[in-house]
Write an enzyme that holds these catalytic residues in place. Structure first.
Site, PDB file in Angstrom:
ATOM      1  CG  LEU A 263       1.210 -46.221 -14.104  1.00  0.00           C
ATOM      2  CD1 LEU A 263       1.741 -46.432 -12.698  1.00  0.00           C
ATOM      3  CD2 LEU A 263       0.121 -47.232 -14.419  1.00  0.00           C
TER       4      LEU A 263
ATOM      5  CG  ASP B 290       2.798 -34.111 -15.535  1.00  0.00           C
ATOM      6  OD1 ASP B 290       2.589 -35.332 -15.439  1.00  0.00           O
ATOM      7  OD2 ASP B 290       3.942 -33.615 -15.567  1.00  0.00           O
TER       8      ASP B 290
ATOM      9  CG  ASP C 279       5.208 -28.994  -6.328  1.00  0.00           C
ATOM     10  OD1 ASP C 279       4.959 -30.205  -6.132  1.00  0.00           O
ATOM     11  OD2 ASP C 279       6.095 -28.369  -5.713  1.00  0.00           O
TER      12      ASP C 279
ATOM     13  CG  ASN D 203       0.077 -41.568 -11.409  1.00  0.00           C
ATOM     14  OD1 ASN D 203       0.310 -42.758 -11.263  1.00  0.00           O
ATOM     15  ND2 ASN D 203       0.694 -40.828 -12.328  1.00  0.00           N
TER      16      ASN D 203
ATOM     17  CE1 TYR E 171       7.897 -44.550  -5.907  1.00  0.00           C
ATOM     18  CE2 TYR E 171       8.374 -46.868  -5.470  1.00  0.00           C
ATOM     19  CZ  TYR E 171       7.663 -45.894  -6.157  1.00  0.00           C
ATOM     20  OH  TYR E 171       6.720 -46.268  -7.090  1.00  0.00           O
TER      21      TYR E 171
ATOM     22  CE  LYS F 294       4.603 -44.600  -4.778  1.00  0.00           C
ATOM     23  NZ  LYS F 294       3.539 -43.741  -5.356  1.00  0.00           N
TER      24      LYS F 294
ATOM     25  CB  THR G  88       6.200 -45.382 -16.512  1.00  0.00           C
ATOM     26  OG1 THR G  88       6.784 -45.449 -15.191  1.00  0.00           O
ATOM     27  CG2 THR G  88       4.821 -46.040 -16.489  1.00  0.00           C
TER      28      THR G  88
END
Length: 319
Positions: free
Chosen positions: A19, A38, A75, A102, A174, A178, A208
């Protein structure tokens, strides 16, 4: 004719793959200069040696197409490294206008099996990572607004998930992260609106490496997930990127504090939770017996496995 994001600079975290890569390419296509962030670890659980390779590859792809981009190995879960990332955008392009959060990892486990480190690591990268970059970007925009004597162009696009909206039994870390990102986004939207900054959050559904265990492989003849290959995969990240580009633009100045689900050529605007039923005590204080009389019949008429975050709230089935 100028491009929608011409003259603007952007950061996309976790942009070396999936993404984030699609979003970085789309922002560049629309004219933005992009810092491709990244950490480059090979494992989707955040394991392995960090590598600048994924971010460098995407930045090179943008430059090869005629755009401006630099890579950043960092990071975002580390407060100081997130600050350095924002500094790279400002130092390279003179300012920061767009922040797309992201970056994330997965360490799935049922709640009764999850370890403390599995909880902490996912919260750190997702929720703290969103906070870290947002903090430093908001400082920059507030200072710019004060210096300019008025609003500036500031856009935050955060990444939540249907794991928050519809529940995910094997992802308590997770799903919690979120959900927290949605709260962070709405709070940020209220705090920064007067400076010209908007903050919105998307729940993307895409194929992904993060979702390789969730969605089936692409069926033969349906395309590889890349535009122009004879059929675009309905869950290709390229279906998500245009919404990110739009939210980053001036055209979306009036969209703030919103939650949008996006995938496969569809965007769903999710409303804030509404009260489904309301019960008042007939006395000064509820008793156990009165609550039983009111609530037991109400819940007896609802599906046995229904939860607060039922998937049907979106009118969607989980893939």
């Amino acid at each position: 004719m100028s491009l929608p994001l011409e003259g603007l600079s952007a950061i996309v975290t976790g942009a070396g793959r999936g993404l984030g890569r699609a979003e970085a390419l789309e922002l560049a296509r629309l004219g933005a200069s992009v810092v491709v962030n990244d950490y480059g670890q090979p494992g989707r659980d955040g394991s392995g040696e960090a590598s600048a390779g994924p971010a460098e590859d995407v930045a090179a792809e943008i430059r090869a197409a005629g755009g401006e981009a630099v890579a950043h190995l960092g990071d975002v879960g580390d407060f100081d490294e997130a600050g350095a990332l924002v500094d790279v955008a400002i130092g390279t392009f003179g300012k920061l206008d767009i922040l797309v959060n992201n970056a994330g990892i997965l360490r799935d486990r049922m709640i009764f099996s999850m370890t403390e480190s599995e909880w902490d690591s996912v919260i750190r990268v997702h929720l703290k990572g969103h906070f870290n970059t947002t903090h430093f970007a908001s400082v920059h925009w507030r200072e710019r607004s004060k210096a300019a004597g008025g609003p500036v162009h500031g856009r935050i696009i955060n990444t939540s998930s249907e794991a928050f909206v519809a529940g995910s039994a094997g992802q308590p870390n997770y799903a919690a992260a979120k959900g927290g990102i949605v709260g962070l986004t709405t709070s940020t939207a209220l705090a920064l609106g007067k400076y010209g900054v908007t903050a919105n959050v998307i729940c993307p559904r895409a194929r992904t490496r993060m979702t390789q265990d969730v969605f089936a492989a692409v069926s033969p003849g349906s395309g590889s997930g890349q535009p122009g290959d004879g059929g675009l995969d309905p869950l290709a990240p390229e279906h998500v990127a245009p919404l990110v580009g739009y939210l980053a633009s001036s055209a979306a100045a009036g969209i703030n504090g919103q939650l949008l689900v996006v995938h496969g050529g569809m965007v769903a605007v999710v409303e804030r939770p509404k009260v489904a039923a309301k019960f008042d005590t007939a006395k000064e204080l509820f008793s156990y017996e009165e609550l039983d009389e009111l609530l037991s019949p109400y819940y007896a008429g609802r599906p046995a496995n229904e939860t607060f975050a039922a998937a049907e709230v979106l009118g969607l089935k989980r893939g």
